[in-house]
Design a protein around this motif. Structure first.
Motif, mmCIF file in Angstrom:
data_model
loop_
_atom_site.group_PDB
_atom_site.id
_atom_site.type_symbol
_atom_site.label_atom_id
_atom_site.label_comp_id
_atom_site.label_asym_id
_atom_site.label_seq_id
_atom_site.Cartn_x
_atom_site.Cartn_y
_atom_site.Cartn_z
ATOM 1 N N THR A 1 93.347 -4.873 15.585
ATOM 2 C CA THR A 1 94.239 -5.693 15.310
ATOM 3 C C THR A 1 95.713 -5.316 15.280
ATOM 4 O O THR A 1 96.697 -5.713 15.696
ATOM 5 C CB THR A 1 93.993 -6.671 14.249
ATOM 6 N N GLU A 2 95.689 -4.249 14.691
ATOM 7 C CA GLU A 2 96.736 -3.514 14.482
ATOM 8 C C GLU A 2 97.600 -2.952 15.857
ATOM 9 O O GLU A 2 98.629 -3.030 16.098
ATOM 10 C CB GLU A 2 96.880 -2.495 13.464
ATOM 11 N N ILE A 3 96.535 -2.376 16.486
ATOM 12 C CA ILE A 3 96.940 -1.988 17.995
ATOM 13 C C ILE A 3 97.359 -2.920 18.687
ATOM 14 O O ILE A 3 98.791 -2.736 19.445
ATOM 15 C CB ILE A 3 95.801 -1.184 18.514
ATOM 16 N N ASN B 1 103.571 -4.921 23.095
ATOM 17 C CA ASN B 1 103.521 -4.578 24.496
ATOM 18 C C ASN B 1 103.552 -5.610 25.485
ATOM 19 O O ASN B 1 102.993 -6.693 25.167
ATOM 20 C CB ASN B 1 102.362 -3.474 24.270
ATOM 21 N N SER B 2 103.787 -5.279 26.519
ATOM 22 C CA SER B 2 103.592 -6.112 27.658
ATOM 23 C C SER B 2 102.037 -6.123 28.558
ATOM 24 O O SER B 2 101.552 -7.124 29.059
ATOM 25 C CB SER B 2 104.363 -5.927 28.887
ATOM 26 N N SER B 3 101.375 -5.115 28.028
ATOM 27 C CA SER B 3 100.217 -4.764 28.459
ATOM 28 C C SER B 3 99.034 -4.180 27.482
ATOM 29 O O SER B 3 99.745 -3.739 26.364
ATOM 30 C CB SER B 3 100.104 -4.004 29.899
ATOM 31 N N ILE B 4 97.845 -4.277 27.583
ATOM 32 C CA ILE B 4 97.074 -3.830 26.429
ATOM 33 C C ILE B 4 97.238 -2.196 26.549
ATOM 34 O O ILE B 4 96.811 -1.562 27.592
ATOM 35 C CB ILE B 4 95.632 -4.241 26.797
ATOM 36 N N PRO B 5 97.285 -1.735 25.325
ATOM 37 C CA PRO B 5 97.380 -0.193 25.408
ATOM 38 C C PRO B 5 96.021 0.522 25.582
ATOM 39 O O PRO B 5 95.013 -0.090 25.239
ATOM 40 C CB PRO B 5 97.896 0.046 24.007
ATOM 41 N N GLU C 1 89.696 2.278 23.505
ATOM 42 C CA GLU C 1 88.943 2.962 22.789
ATOM 43 C C GLU C 1 88.482 2.709 21.598
ATOM 44 O O GLU C 1 87.210 2.628 21.078
ATOM 45 C CB GLU C 1 89.680 4.469 22.487
ATOM 46 N N THR C 2 89.301 1.754 20.928
ATOM 47 C CA THR C 2 88.867 1.160 19.498
ATOM 48 C C THR C 2 88.072 0.012 19.860
ATOM 49 O O THR C 2 87.135 -0.316 18.893
ATOM 50 C CB THR C 2 90.229 0.675 18.825
ATOM 51 N N LEU C 3 88.000 -0.878 21.047
ATOM 52 C CA LEU C 3 87.359 -1.829 21.235
ATOM 53 C C LEU C 3 85.729 -1.244 21.282
ATOM 54 O O LEU C 3 84.706 -1.936 21.040
ATOM 55 C CB LEU C 3 87.518 -2.607 22.500
ATOM 56 N N GLU C 4 85.547 0.026 21.811
ATOM 57 C CA GLU C 4 84.133 0.581 21.906
ATOM 58 C C GLU C 4 83.799 0.781 20.630
ATOM 59 O O GLU C 4 82.437 0.626 20.295
ATOM 60 C CB GLU C 4 84.245 1.862 22.614
ATOM 61 N N ARG C 5 84.499 1.375 19.446
ATOM 62 C CA ARG C 5 83.962 1.276 18.177
ATOM 63 C C ARG C 5 83.761 -0.016 17.500
ATOM 64 O O ARG C 5 82.592 -0.133 16.846
ATOM 65 C CB ARG C 5 85.115 2.062 17.414
ATOM 66 N N VAL C 6 84.670 -0.947 18.120
ATOM 67 C CA VAL C 6 84.109 -2.312 17.446
ATOM 68 C C VAL C 6 82.679 -2.875 17.869
ATOM 69 O O VAL C 6 82.029 -3.346 17.166
ATOM 70 C CB VAL C 6 85.216 -3.418 18.005
#
Length: 69
Positions: free
Chosen positions: A33-35, A40-44, A49-54
């Protein structure tokens, strides 16, 4: 999905996880959520990487829930 939709989904999942006491999943979704909150105009790249952890935390949590059914 748009960046805003991804943010809202992560934020909602974070809240549910916090309310249910799913510590690891709440932590990883909070980080995502914080990321995504950053303007940003695009997904960082860091979000992927964090989504894989989620995903990993989600699978662990889901398995634990199924085990007590």
């Amino acid at each position: 999905m748009t960046l805003e939709e991804l943010y809202r989904a992560a934020h909602t999942l974070k809240g549910v996880c916090q309310n249910m006491g799913f510590g690891s999943l709440a932590e990883s979704t909070s980080e995502l959520t914080e990321i995504l909150r950053a303007e940003n105009s695009s997904i960082p790249d860091e979000a992927y990487e964090t989504l894989e952890r989620v995903k990993c935390d989600y699978n662990i949590t889901s398995e634990a829930i199924r085990a007590v059914e």
